[in-house]
Design a protein around this motif. Structure first.
Motif, PDB file in Angstrom:
ATOM      1  N   PRO A   4       0.731  -0.991  -0.608  1.00  0.00           N
ATOM      2  CA  PRO A   4      -0.008   0.195   0.024  1.00  0.00           C
ATOM      3  C   PRO A   4       1.044   1.624   0.126  1.00  0.00           C
ATOM      4  N   ALA A   5       1.883   1.132   0.843  1.00  0.00           N
ATOM      5  CA  ALA A   5       2.184   2.812   0.942  1.00  0.00           C
ATOM      6  C   ALA A   5       3.457   3.396  -0.511  1.00  0.00           C
ATOM      7  N   GLN A   6       3.012   2.190  -1.614  1.00  0.00           N
ATOM      8  CA  GLN A   6       4.397   2.534  -2.752  1.00  0.00           C
ATOM      9  C   GLN A   6       3.979   3.326  -3.396  1.00  0.00           C
ATOM     10  N   ILE A   7       2.642   3.462  -3.822  1.00  0.00           N
ATOM     11  CA  ILE A   7       1.470   4.130  -4.968  1.00  0.00           C
ATOM     12  C   ILE A   7       1.593   5.476  -4.105  1.00  0.00           C
ATOM     13  N   ALA A   8       2.477   6.093  -3.470  1.00  0.00           N
ATOM     14  CA  ALA A   8       1.367   7.226  -3.070  1.00  0.00           C
ATOM     15  C   ALA A   8       0.099   7.776  -2.561  1.00  0.00           C
ATOM     16  N   GLY A   9       0.369   5.811  -1.662  1.00  0.00           N
ATOM     17  CA  GLY A   9      -1.331   6.356  -1.009  1.00  0.00           C
ATOM     18  C   GLY A   9      -2.256   6.854  -0.953  1.00  0.00           C
ATOM     19  N   VAL A  10      -2.507   6.124  -2.252  1.00  0.00           N
ATOM     20  CA  VAL A  10      -3.933   6.092  -2.951  1.00  0.00           C
ATOM     21  C   VAL A  10      -3.849   4.419  -3.547  1.00  0.00           C
ATOM     22  N   SER A  11      -5.697   3.937  -4.133  1.00  0.00           N
ATOM     23  CA  SER A  11      -6.040   2.898  -3.763  1.00  0.00           C
ATOM     24  C   SER A  11      -5.367   2.773  -5.310  1.00  0.00           C
ATOM     25  N   TYR A  12      -5.197   0.874  -5.559  1.00  0.00           N
ATOM     26  CA  TYR A  12      -4.685   1.200  -6.754  1.00  0.00           C
ATOM     27  C   TYR A  12      -5.224   1.072  -7.932  1.00  0.00           C
ATOM     28  N   ALA A  13      -6.302   1.139  -7.932  1.00  0.00           N
ATOM     29  CA  ALA A  13      -7.724   1.783  -9.032  1.00  0.00           C
ATOM     30  C   ALA A  13      -6.906   3.125  -9.593  1.00  0.00           C
ATOM     31  N   ALA A  14      -7.283   4.163  -8.137  1.00  0.00           N
ATOM     32  CA  ALA A  14      -6.948   5.255  -8.573  1.00  0.00           C
ATOM     33  C   ALA A  14      -5.036   5.780  -9.239  1.00  0.00           C
ATOM     34  N   PHE A  15      -4.316   5.372  -8.793  1.00  0.00           N
ATOM     35  CA  PHE A  15      -2.997   5.093  -9.110  1.00  0.00           C
ATOM     36  C   PHE A  15      -3.004   4.723 -11.229  1.00  0.00           C
ATOM     37  N   PHE A  16      -3.797   3.477 -10.923  1.00  0.00           N
ATOM     38  CA  PHE A  16      -3.465   2.809 -11.900  1.00  0.00           C
ATOM     39  C   PHE A  16      -4.858   3.135 -13.349  1.00  0.00           C
ATOM     40  N   ALA A  17      -5.886   3.659 -13.101  1.00  0.00           N
ATOM     41  CA  ALA A  17      -7.136   4.517 -13.850  1.00  0.00           C
ATOM     42  C   ALA A  17      -6.282   5.389 -14.810  1.00  0.00           C
ATOM     43  N   PRO A  18      -5.454   6.267 -14.652  1.00  0.00           N
ATOM     44  CA  PRO A  18      -4.812   7.491 -14.889  1.00  0.00           C
ATOM     45  C   PRO A  18      -3.697   7.646 -16.201  1.00  0.00           C
TER      46      PRO A  18
ATOM     47  N   VAL B 254       1.318   9.941 -18.904  1.00  0.00           N
ATOM     48  CA  VAL B 254       0.924   9.534 -17.431  1.00  0.00           C
ATOM     49  C   VAL B 254       1.324  10.214 -16.418  1.00  0.00           C
ATOM     50  N   GLU B 255       2.693  11.283 -16.510  1.00  0.00           N
ATOM     51  CA  GLU B 255       2.514  11.578 -15.067  1.00  0.00           C
ATOM     52  C   GLU B 255       0.935  13.149 -15.317  1.00  0.00           C
ATOM     53  N   LEU B 256       1.711  13.638 -16.535  1.00  0.00           N
ATOM     54  CA  LEU B 256       0.165  14.519 -16.520  1.00  0.00           C
ATOM     55  C   LEU B 256      -1.171  14.516 -16.593  1.00  0.00           C
ATOM     56  N   CYS B 257      -1.327  13.304 -16.629  1.00  0.00           N
ATOM     57  CA  CYS B 257      -2.522  12.702 -16.268  1.00  0.00           C
ATOM     58  C   CYS B 257      -3.482  12.165 -15.057  1.00  0.00           C
ATOM     59  N   ARG B 258      -2.462  11.504 -14.281  1.00  0.00           N
ATOM     60  CA  ARG B 258      -2.663  11.183 -13.303  1.00  0.00           C
ATOM     61  C   ARG B 258      -1.940  12.373 -12.418  1.00  0.00           C
ATOM     62  N   THR B 259      -1.075  12.994 -12.183  1.00  0.00           N
ATOM     63  CA  THR B 259      -1.014  14.024 -11.152  1.00  0.00           C
ATOM     64  C   THR B 259      -2.498  15.429 -11.331  1.00  0.00           C
ATOM     65  N   LEU B 260      -3.490  15.144 -13.123  1.00  0.00           N
ATOM     66  CA  LEU B 260      -4.331  15.879 -13.241  1.00  0.00           C
ATOM     67  C   LEU B 260      -4.981  14.989 -11.874  1.00  0.00           C
ATOM     68  N   SER B 261      -5.148  13.925 -12.255  1.00  0.00           N
ATOM     69  CA  SER B 261      -6.490  13.522 -11.845  1.00  0.00           C
ATOM     70  C   SER B 261      -6.641  13.068 -10.372  1.00  0.00           C
ATOM     71  N   LEU B 262      -5.195  13.381  -9.644  1.00  0.00           N
ATOM     72  CA  LEU B 262      -5.161  12.529  -8.344  1.00  0.00           C
ATOM     73  C   LEU B 262      -5.076  13.900  -7.824  1.00  0.00           C
ATOM     74  N   GLY B 263      -5.185  15.350  -8.194  1.00  0.00           N
ATOM     75  CA  GLY B 263      -4.946  16.848  -8.074  1.00  0.00           C
ATOM     76  C   GLY B 263      -3.875  16.898  -7.156  1.00  0.00           C
ATOM     77  N   SER B 264      -2.903  16.497  -7.798  1.00  0.00           N
ATOM     78  CA  SER B 264      -1.352  16.950  -7.189  1.00  0.00           C
ATOM     79  C   SER B 264      -0.817  17.361  -8.312  1.00  0.00           C
ATOM     80  N   ALA B 265      -0.976  17.738  -9.138  1.00  0.00           N
ATOM     81  CA  ALA B 265      -0.468  18.389  -9.981  1.00  0.00           C
ATOM     82  C   ALA B 265      -0.051  19.776  -9.991  1.00  0.00           C
TER      83      ALA B 265
END
Ligand SMILES: Nc1ncnc2c1ncn2[C@@H]1O[C@H](COP(=O)(O)OP(=O)(O)O)[C@@H](O)[C@H]1O
Ligand SMILES: [Mg+2]
Lengths: 325, 252
Positions: free
Chosen positions: B47-61, B208-219
């Motif tokens: 759980p710790a390795q992917i930025a503290g979010v669920s794997y689905a939230a990490f993987f989807a973007p 991937v980074e662009l989409c992921r940071t935007l989708s997780l709100g961490s951009a």
């Protein structure tokens, strides 16, 4: 119509294809000249690889010229390509129809490429489908059409912009005789309506039927030009006698004929003997008389046929090869 | 350019229903699979390795960006090579349209297709509660840009390709490996250290980074700017080269 400028002016035109992979650069067109007048029906006759399609592409402003000069409708194809293409109708050697679309959609899309208003396209499409005898097929996928129908659709499509010149690259190659005749009839109709035509072909009968004037092209150069009649008169005799011999007699018979009066003209004007792989051709003003001479030489051909000379014979005379190998 | 675009739209009008169903079903099945199976497994174990979010939230973007790449690449390569060999470009070449307009029209259409497919993906993500609000729009545009960044160079290359199997080869040996090294399925920080700098150079990583940071709100502004600039450079550079290669192929 006094001193109207030619629609196409070709001066010492050349095309050199750059080397590609292991193939060296290639002089596909090697200095040709001609002019095309409005209302004319002009032909490029030549064997495969003569440079006909290349010449057509340069005129159509879809291939840059390598040398010489070229004016089409008074414009420079290198600088005013889109303007020139807007006023041409082009039927390329291969039908490049949009297979996934219907017959009518093909006309429609094509018309849109010319920025024609939809209402104009609709009206012309109906008329052109009539002309191409494809009314019943209007809603069908293009994939389902026969070769002849595809060709007619391609021609119909090329007329959607009411072009000043119609360029046809081997319009009937690969079609069966009936489809060819239907197509010839359509093209002849266009010619009657005064449409300016440029067509390439390696069929002499096609050139004889459709062209007022033609150039014979070989290896990218013009080897002769004139009307079909002129060319036949100049480079062939009125008649041609075709003889076939038994294989074991063929060479001696040919030798006899070559050294006879038939080969040198002799009693006849302009006689000549050509040896082809499967037959011997004797050119003579009077074919029947020539045949009598052959019999008098006590040669016994398997078959003997007297026919009128055609452009095929012109080509053979000029190059020593037949047009279609 | 719009007339060239119009051709593709005419074709699309035939098939859009089917293709939208696929556009929605694909991410739906993916996310159900991830949510119910793989994701649960990953969440329980690392759980710790992917930025503290669920794997689905990490993987989807990540998947959003990678799918955009794959669709855009295929249409930009195989689609373009077919159009250049015996398809739409051939029929349009004798018309007033220029090779440059044909390139632009087709790329515009590819962008449109990627936008629709990514839109479907984002809607499914939102339904799973994996993205919301304006961030969703940002991720959508990010994915579309990622697609175009692949489509334009692909088209520039493919317009000269005469053997479709070359495209297959590139897909297998260039595009597929990108998935592995661009942080799509797992974070780049999970890769061995020596290989990470390579990842940062890969265009898909930026997508991937662009989409992921935007989708997780961490951009961040700088981060997003770098990703966008990189992807834009690819898109524009690809188009500039395509102008030349299209002309070479279509006006020989
Ligand atoms: N795009 C091209 N690149 C290189 N060589 C070409 C190209 N197109 C045609 N050629 C070559 O130029 C010559 C003339 O071709 P073409 O104009 O098609 O002749 P034709 O139409 O009379 O059969 C042929 O030898 C052909 O192989
Ligand atoms: Mg040809």
């Amino acid at each position: 119509m006094v001193n109207e400028r030619p629609l196409v002016e070709v001066r010492n035109l050349t095309k050199i294809y750059p080397p590609r992979g292991s193939t060296a650069e290639f002089h596909a067109v090697d200095g040709i000249d001609f002019e095309l007048q409005r209302g004319e029906s002009f032909g490029l006759l030549g064997p495969n690889g003569a440079g006909k399609s290349t010449t057509m592409r340069m005129i159509a402003a879809t291939s840059p010229i390598s040398g010489g000069s070229l004016r089409v409708l008074g414009m420079d194809p290198m600088k005013q390509g889109p303007e020139i293409r807007a006023r041409l109708g082009v039927v390329t050697q291969d039908d490049h129809l949009d297979n996934e679309l219907t017959v009518r959609e093909n006309l429609h899309i094509y018309g849109r490429y010319f920025s024609l208003p939809r209402t104009v396209i609709r009206e012309r499409a109906t008329r052109l489908l009539d002309f191409a005898q494809l009314q019943e097929k209007a809603g069908d996928q293009v994939e389902t059409l026969s070769g002849g129908m595809r060709r007619r659709l391609t021609i119909a499509r090329s007329l959607i912009n009411e072009p000043d010149i119609l360029l046809l690259d081997e319009p009937t190659t690969g079609l069966d005789p009936q489809a060819r005749h239907i197509l010839w009839d359509r093209l002849f109709r266009l010619k009657q309506e005064g449409v300016t035509l440029v067509l390439t072909t390696h069929y002499m009968d096609e050139a004889e039927q459709l062209c007022d004037r033609l150039i014979v092209v070989d290896h990218g150069r013009i080897v002769a030009q004139g009307s079909p009649r002129e060319l036949i008169t100049r480079y062939a005799t009125r008649d041609v006698l075709e003889l076939r011999f038994r294989l074991d007699e063929r060479d001696t018979a040919a030798e006899k004929l070559r050294t006879s009066a038939l080969a040198t003209g002799g009693n006849d004007t302009d006689g000549r003997v050509e040896l082809l792989p499967d037959r011997v051709l004797v050119y003579a003003a009077d074919g029947e008389a020539a045949l009598a001479t052959v019999h008098a030489m006590s040669l016994t051909p398997l078959t003997a046929l007297v026919r009128r000379a055609t452009l095929e014979d012109v080509f053979l005379t000029l190059t020593g090869r037949s047009l279609i190998e | 350019m719009l007339h060239a675009f119009g051709y593709w739209v005419t074709l699309y009008r035939r098939t859009w229903r089917g293709s939208i169903v696929i556009n929605v079903l694909n991410p739906l099945l993916f996310l159900i699979g991830i949510g119910a199976g793989l994701g649960a497994l990953v969440d329980d174990n690392a759980p710790a390795q992917i930025a503290g979010v669920s794997y689905a939230a990490f993987f989807a973007p990540g998947m959003l960006a990678a799918a955009a790449m794959q669709n855009a690449f295929l249409e930009g390569s195989a689609g373009v090579a077919r159009a250049a060999g015996f398809g739409a470009y051939r029929s349009a070449t004798p018309t007033p349209l220029t090779p440059e307009q044909l390139a632009a029209g087709h790329l515009l259409f590819i962008a449109f297709r990627v936008l629709i497919a990514s839109g479907a993906f984002v809607v499914v993500m939102a339904a799973f509660g994996l993205i919301s609000g304006w961030w969703a729009l940002g991720a959508l545009l990010g994915a579309t840009l990622t697609g175009v960044a692949f489509a334009a160079p692909a088209a520039a290359w493919a317009v000269g390709v005469r053997k479709l199997r070359h495209i297959d080869t590139v897909f297998r040996f260039v595009i597929m490996p990108l998935y592995m090294f661009s942080g799509t399925f797992f974070a780049v920080s999970q890769l061995p250290e020596w290989i990470r700098p390579v990842s940062y150079l890969l265009p898909l990583w930026h997508g991937v980074e662009l989409c992921r940071t935007l989708s997780l709100g961490s951009a961040t502004i700088t981060g997003s700017f770098v990703h966008i600039a990189y992807l834009l450079a690819l898109a524009i550079g690809g188009f500039l080269v395509a102008r030349i290669t299209y002309r070479r192929r279509l006006h020989p």
